[in-house]
Design an enzyme around this catalytic site. Structure first.
Site, PDB file in Angstrom:
ATOM      1  N   THR A 216       0.825  -1.202   0.000  1.00  0.00           N
ATOM      2  CA  THR A 216       0.000   0.000   0.000  1.00  0.00           C
ATOM      3  C   THR A 216       0.859   1.252   0.000  1.00  0.00           C
ATOM      4  O   THR A 216       1.999   1.255   0.481  1.00  0.00           O
ATOM      5  CB  THR A 216      -0.920   0.035   1.233  1.00  0.00           C
ATOM      6  OG1 THR A 216      -0.141  -0.019   2.429  1.00  0.00           O
ATOM      7  CG2 THR A 216      -1.917  -1.105   1.210  1.00  0.00           C
ATOM      8  N   ASN A 218       0.987   4.817   1.668  1.00  0.00           N
ATOM      9  CA  ASN A 218       0.469   5.375   2.911  1.00  0.00           C
ATOM     10  C   ASN A 218       0.520   6.900   2.870  1.00  0.00           C
ATOM     11  O   ASN A 218       1.563   7.486   2.552  1.00  0.00           O
ATOM     12  CB  ASN A 218       1.287   4.866   4.101  1.00  0.00           C
ATOM     13  CG  ASN A 218       1.273   3.355   4.191  1.00  0.00           C
ATOM     14  OD1 ASN A 218       0.227   2.752   4.341  1.00  0.00           O
ATOM     15  ND2 ASN A 218       2.445   2.736   4.060  1.00  0.00           N
ATOM     16  N   GLU A 267      -4.382   4.116   3.349  1.00  0.00           N
ATOM     17  CA  GLU A 267      -3.503   3.093   2.779  1.00  0.00           C
ATOM     18  C   GLU A 267      -4.142   2.599   1.490  1.00  0.00           C
ATOM     19  O   GLU A 267      -5.222   1.999   1.521  1.00  0.00           O
ATOM     20  CB  GLU A 267      -3.323   1.934   3.758  1.00  0.00           C
ATOM     21  CG  GLU A 267      -2.642   2.333   5.051  1.00  0.00           C
ATOM     22  CD  GLU A 267      -2.480   1.158   6.004  1.00  0.00           C
ATOM     23  OE1 GLU A 267      -1.363   0.969   6.505  1.00  0.00           O
ATOM     24  OE2 GLU A 267      -3.470   0.444   6.241  1.00  0.00           O
TER      25      GLU A 267
END
Length: 320
Positions: A216, A218, A267
């Site tokens: 992901t 962030n 995320e």
């Protein structure tokens, strides 16, 4: 055709002649929703050959007055200043006057604001405002008093009626915040005229998503109004770097209850993406709310749900 670069000014004093004399829209423009764009288009129409400008304020006056009163309020902004400038540039704004809101501006009477800032400082040719616009010390000035001041000081004024948007009635930042807080991003889009986007730099996290097979990007949410916490289908623009472009994905907006108490963040997992986004800027559009945050019995259950979320998001984003 690509719009020319936008010039950002953070004072009304000492401007070069080339930065004065614009036709402007004035307001806070938080979200740049349909109502804001009606004001921008009214300014453009008033003098199509003049430079198009925006007068706004930073920090937001609401933030300033809350701090002066010692109040701690939850974040309410739909956009930070950087995101607002990006959106305004897309609408062909050439001059952005991001005026420093503090004791001096807050203390000006409506007449002094019109004379010192608009006429003498910015030398505006014309200004468009919404019919609910207020300005000057104690919010004593309104659209009608601005029109009277313009007649005396030599600039034109267009007063724009409020704009309706979607099922919520009139397009307003308050109604948009309510729709987002309730997990209704499509209703927010109807009022905005574009998807609600969260923009910012991709920061290093704890890399749990990568370990779970779902890397992901962030991003922090400091200072922004929080949409409903949970999982969303998203559209993602990578704004810079070698992987610049548009992608689809799934995002978790929240506090990660599986891993203790954490500050809210975003995320985002980009589908079929292999690059490195650390340090680059993303614009993440919330398209559809999938589910609330949950605390699962174990990592296997979490991974299974993440796979189901990704499948659902792909289906939604593939629809016409």
């Amino acid at each position: 055709m690509q719009n020319p670069p936008m010039h950002i000014h953070r004072d009304w004093r000492g401007l070069a002649a080339s930065s004065r004399g614009a036709t402007v829209a004035m307001g806070n423009f938080d979200g740049v929703h349909r109502g804001h764009r009606a004001v921008i288009e009214a300014a453009r129409a008033a003098s199509p050959d003049a430079p198009l400008g925006i007068i706004t304020f930073e920090p937001h006056p609401r933030e300033y007055f809350a701090a002066q009163a010692g109040r701690v309020e939850p974040p309410f902004r739909l956009m930070n200043a950087e995101s607002r400038a990006t959106r305004l540039a897309r609408h062909g704004v050439g001059q952005l006057y991001e005026l420093p809101f503090g004791p001096y501006l807050a203390g000006l009477s409506p007449e002094d604001f019109a004379r010192q800032v608009l006429a003498e400082g910015l030398g505006i040719a014309h200004v468009a405002v919404g019919e609910d616009f207020r300005y000057g010390r104690g919010r004593a000035g309104d659209a009608a008093t601005l029109a009277e001041a313009g007649a005396r000081l030599g600039f034109g004024v267009t007063i724009v009626p409020l704009v309706c948007g979607g099922a919520e009635g009139r397009a307003s930042s308050t109604a948009i915040r309510a729709a987002l807080a309730e997990g209704r991003p499509r209703d927010a889009e109807a009022m905005l005229g574009h998807w609600h986007r969260i923009e910012g730099e991709v920061l290093h996290g704890e890399k749990r998503g990568r370990e779970l097979g779902f890397p992901t990007a962030n991003m922090e949410l400091d200072g922004l109004h929080l949409p409903r916490l949970g999982v969303y289908a998203v559209l993602v623009d990578v704004l810079d770097g070698p992987d610049r472009g548009s992608y689809r994905g799934v995002a978790s907006l929240g506090v990660r209850p599986m891993f203790g108490q954490n500050a809210p963040n975003l995320e985002t997992h980009l589908f079929d993406f292999k690059g490195d986004l650390y340090g680059h800027h993303l614009s993440v559009a919330l398209v559809e709310y999938l589910r609330p945050e949950e605390k699962f019995d174990g990592l296997d259950a979490l991974i299974a749900q993440m796979q189901a979320d990704a499948t659902q998001a792909r289906r939604i984003l593939s629809a016409p």
